[in-house]
Design a protein around this motif. Structure first.
Motif: not given
Length: 258
Positions: A70-94
């Motif tokens: 079975e596959p073995v889980l390896n946790r690999q730490a990362l550094q200096n990664q470029t962020p992924t940006i999600e641009s969303l419209d947030v509603d502040f009204a009721d």
């Protein structure tokens, strides 16, 4: 007291950003996130463009390795990664249309957008680059596609397997054109050894009945089908001789009359 007032003022100036839960389970190739956002003051319009930045800090690799089925889980730490940006419209009204400085908002991250199981640092910023609140740590749970890291090894211990020490064709090519050690013949000449068997067997050299030449027996040279022998031939010549004799007598009688 003065220090508390400073912290209170700074927090009010940047607002706040919180994740409802710091862990999310994958469902149908995506992760559903719930966040709470509070701005320093109510925005002028109900819908505000906001940017969510997800920077990958650790990836959960499922590796296929030798000795494990079975596959073995390896946790690999990362550094200096470029962020992924999600641009969303947030509603502040009721529903009534009243605008507030705080709101609860939810959205979904998907693998088609490049997300995978692992750990991320999440930040929230306004459209003009102002950071809202502090960053948060998020864990996306799930099974990433396995990566095959098994060694491609072949065993040379078997009787039918030979180990190849050198791959240089120039050094290991056949020596068919080299003279045999101790041979006085010209290079490349083959000396026959032993007695070779002929290509045609002995039985093929024997003469068959059909191949034998039939010799005509000595005699007059005449042969009648169904009859044979010289006596038989003379018997048939007697009438011819008699005719010749009668002809001769007639010629003699004609001469005597004349």
């Amino acid at each position: 007291m003065a220090f508390f007032a400073f912290v209170k003022t700074a927090d009010a100036a940047t607002g706040s950003f919180k994740l409802k839960t710091t862990e999310a389970n994958e469902v149908g190739g995506g992760w559903h996130l719930y966040v709470t956002i509070e701005l320093p003051k109510a925005p002028p319009t109900a819908h505000q463009p906001m940017r969510f930045l997800f920077t990958k800090t650790m990836v959960y690799e499922r590796a296929l390795i030798d000795g494990h089925t079975e596959p073995v889980l390896n946790r690999q730490a990362l550094q200096n990664q470029t962020p992924t940006i999600e641009s969303l419209d947030v509603d502040f009204a009721d529903p009534s249309g009243k605008i507030f400085k705080g709101t609860r908002f939810d959205f979904i991250l998907t693998r088609t957008r490049g997300y995978e199981a692992g750990e991320y640092k999440v930040e929230l910023r306004t459209s003009d680059g102002l950071t809202i609140g502090a960053s948060a740590n998020l864990v996306l749970k799930g099974d990433n596609p396995p990566v095959d890291r098994r060694a491609m090894a072949f065993s040379a211990k078997g009787k039918d397997i030979k180990k190849i020490d050198n791959y240089d064709a120039g050094a290991n090519q056949a020596k068919n054109d080299d003279p045999t050690p101790g041979n006085t013949n010209a290079p490349g000449e083959v000396t026959p050894i032993g007695t070779a068997t002929g290509f045609v067997p002995k039985e093929g050299m024997q003469e068959t009945d059909e191949e034998k030449i039939k010799t005509r027996p000595a005699g007059c040279g005449c042969e009648v089908p169904g009859h044979g022998g010289p006596g038989t031939a003379l018997f048939f010549l007697l009438p011819i001789a008699g005719i010749g004799l009668i002809s001769l007598r007639r010629r003699s009688a004609a001469r005597s009359k004349g």
